[in-house]
Design an enzyme around this catalytic site. Structure first.
Site, short mmCIF file in Angstrom:
data_model
loop_
_atom_site.label_atom_id
_atom_site.label_comp_id
_atom_site.label_asym_id
_atom_site.label_seq_id
_atom_site.Cartn_x
_atom_site.Cartn_y
_atom_site.Cartn_z
N TYR A 161 -1.69 -0.71 11.03
CA TYR A 161 -1.98 -1.30 9.70
C TYR A 161 -0.80 -1.02 8.76
CZ TYR A 161 -3.39 -1.29 4.88
OH TYR A 161 -3.41 -1.48 3.53
N ASP A 175 -4.24 11.67 8.76
CA ASP A 175 -4.36 11.92 7.32
C ASP A 175 -3.26 12.86 6.85
OD1 ASP A 175 -6.48 10.35 6.85
OD2 ASP A 175 -7.98 11.93 6.70
N TYR A 189 -0.47 -0.03 -3.73
CA TYR A 189 -1.69 0.57 -4.29
C TYR A 189 -1.87 1.98 -3.74
CZ TYR A 189 -2.96 -4.44 -4.10
OH TYR A 189 -2.98 -5.81 -4.16
N PHE A 190 -2.42 2.83 -4.54
CA PHE A 190 -2.83 4.12 -4.02
C PHE A 190 -4.28 4.00 -3.55
CE2 PHE A 190 0.86 6.83 -4.12
CZ PHE A 190 1.76 5.89 -4.56
N ASN A 216 -13.39 4.48 4.28
CA ASN A 216 -12.84 5.09 3.06
C ASN A 216 -13.88 5.99 2.36
OD1 ASN A 216 -11.00 2.09 2.39
ND2 ASN A 216 -10.20 3.97 3.25
N SER A 267 0.83 -1.21 0.00
CA SER A 267 0.00 0.00 0.00
C SER A 267 0.85 1.25 0.00
CB SER A 267 -0.88 -0.01 1.26
OG SER A 267 -1.44 1.26 1.49
N LYS A 295 2.26 -3.57 6.78
CA LYS A 295 2.68 -3.56 5.36
C LYS A 295 4.19 -3.38 5.27
CE LYS A 295 -1.39 -4.02 3.46
NZ LYS A 295 -1.78 -5.28 2.79
C1 WQD Z 1 -9.32 9.62 1.22
C2 WQD Z 1 -9.52 11.11 1.48
C3 WQD Z 1 -9.75 11.65 3.80
C4 WQD Z 1 -13.53 9.41 4.27
C5 WQD Z 1 -6.66 4.62 3.13
C6 WQD Z 1 -5.57 3.82 3.77
C7 WQD Z 1 -4.65 3.29 2.71
C8 WQD Z 1 -5.43 2.54 1.67
C9 WQD Z 1 -6.53 3.41 1.09
C10 WQD Z 1 -5.35 0.20 2.13
C11 WQD Z 1 -8.73 11.63 2.67
C12 WQD Z 1 -11.05 11.93 3.04
C13 WQD Z 1 -12.36 9.98 3.79
C14 WQD Z 1 -14.62 10.25 4.59
C15 WQD Z 1 -13.32 12.18 3.94
N1 WQD Z 1 -6.00 1.36 2.20
N2 WQD Z 1 -12.26 11.33 3.63
N3 WQD Z 1 -14.47 11.62 4.42
O1 WQD Z 1 -6.97 7.55 4.00
O2 WQD Z 1 -6.14 8.05 1.63
O3 WQD Z 1 -6.10 5.71 2.47
O4 WQD Z 1 -7.35 3.83 2.19
O5 WQD Z 1 -4.28 -0.01 1.66
O6 WQD Z 1 -3.74 2.43 3.32
O7 WQD Z 1 -4.83 4.70 4.60
O8 WQD Z 1 -8.29 6.79 1.97
O9 WQD Z 1 -10.66 6.94 1.39
O10 WQD Z 1 -10.01 6.90 3.84
O11 WQD Z 1 -9.54 8.94 2.46
O12 WQD Z 1 -13.21 13.42 3.81
O13 WQD Z 1 -15.72 9.81 5.04
O14 WQD Z 1 -10.88 11.33 1.77
O15 WQD Z 1 -9.48 12.69 4.74
O16 WQD Z 1 -8.33 12.95 2.37
P1 WQD Z 1 -6.84 7.14 2.58
P2 WQD Z 1 -9.70 7.34 2.45
#
Ligand code: WQD
Length: 334
Positions: free
Chosen positions: A148, A294, A176-177, A198, A124, A152
């Protein structure tokens, strides 16, 4: 050629199994269904029109994994199985280390006993931590900000040391992004248990009327509209990236870390706007304070995947929103 997919009923695993079957590979799947549904296994076979071998088993049971290698001649392993919620990992660190690392130990031990030394690991972008400059490049130092993420980093370390100890192993660490979207059939997609942590699954549930509004975590970041910027990648593009990695380990030994992203950053408010267009309704949102842990901006340098695999993501944000909404309608509104 036969591929053993751990966690193959999950979001990325199920989409990868479809593309493996489409490419003519045989597929063996394990999943303990802790964060996936048995229905996904049926839908994988329905979409591809081909059967898979499925074992409902937990990776931490070495005997269960040994049985799979005894019953199948496995050429490559794709290792998805693992717990993946950042906030949950901060509440339950021991479960995360035991599950993610313990499961990997058992898997690697069974692989070594069976003489199978080819593995593609589901890593990740979280391993880039908070201190690297964007775009993230594979040679940057790895770190983590939560249990978590540390699982990784540690599993990448284990596989790196395994590869150094036995140069006959072929290993690819796929970083992965932000995986999003769904298969064009609408039969499989992101369907987490409980309240989605997410963004995309949460927005899809707002669009389906299951939740009143999108909760935006902070609009005071140093970004064009103040909200967090991420590199969202369509899950089908991601699945095809795994096929490239499988072909690579079939032809090469040694270890490579490879980013799977688009190289483009998109903000939370841009996602809300694009999803509103996809679902035909202006989605309500409310800005709240930032979520701890974040980062402001995260997106990939995609040069190595292009050079090593000849792979490049093809789908854009509008296609991700359209496919996500198509799945959400099937999942929540039928
Ligand atoms: C994306 C953006 C939040 C939810 C995570 C894991 C990473 C990978 C992908 C596994 C951020 C914002 C989010 C919400 C929001 N997982 N947000 N309201 O945190 O980039 O990555 O998932 O490998 O390891 O860390 O993804 O979708 O949670 O957040 O505003 O209800 O959306 O602050 O900017 P993230 P995310």
């Amino acid at each position: 050629m036969k591929v053993f997919v751990t966690g193959g009923a999950g979001f990325i695993g199920s989409h990868t199994c479809v593309e493996l079957l489409n490419a003519g590979y045989e597929v063996v799947i394990t999943d303990n269904l802790s964060n996936a549904k048995l229905e996904a296994i049926e839908n994988i076979q329905k979409i591809a029109g081909k059967p898979v071998s499925f074992y409902r088993t937990d990776l931490r049971g070495l005997e269960g994994i040994r049985r799979i290698f005894a019953e199948h001649s496995i050429d490559v392993v794709i290792h998805f199985a693992g717990l993946k919620s950042v906030p949950e990992s901060m509440r339950k660190p021991l479960e995360y280390y035991e599950n993610n690392i313990g499961g990997t130990f058992a898997l690697c031990q069974a692989m070594r006993e069976a003489g199978c030394g080819r593995i593609v690991f589901s890593s990740s972008a979280t391993v880039y931590g908070m201190n690297n400059p964007v775009p993230f490049k594979e040679e940057m130092p790895a770190s983590a900000t939560n249990p978590y993420g540390y699982t990784k980093v540690m599993i990448e370390r284990i596989l790196t040391d395994l590869s150094a100890a036995d140069p006959q192993w072929g290993v690819v660490l796929l970083r992965y992004f932000n995986p999003t979207g769904a298969h064009s059939s609408g039969l499989i997609g992101e369907d987490p248990n409980g309240i989605p942590s997410n963004l995309f699954p949460y927005v899809s549930q707002v669009a389906a009327g299951l939740r009143p509004e999108v909760v935006v975590y902070g609009d005071d970041y140093d970004t064009p509209d103040g909200t967090g910027v991420r590199d969202y990648i369509h899950v089908t593009d991601l699945a095809l990236g795994h096929l490239s990695a499988v072909r690579h380990v079939l032809e090469h030994t040694g270890i490579e870390a490879v980013n799977l992203g688009t190289g483009q950053g998109t903000s939370v408010l841009e996602i809300v706007s694009a999803y509103s267009k996809a679902c035909g309704r202006k989605l309500p949102y409310r800005v709240v304070p930032r979520r701890p842990g974040d980062i402001a901006v995260c997106y990939a340098d995609t040069e190595k995947a292009r050079r090593l695999f000849g792979w490049k993501a093809q789908k854009n944000i509008n296609q991700m929103c359209a496919d996500s909404w198509n799945f959400a309608k099937n999942r929540y509104l039928k």
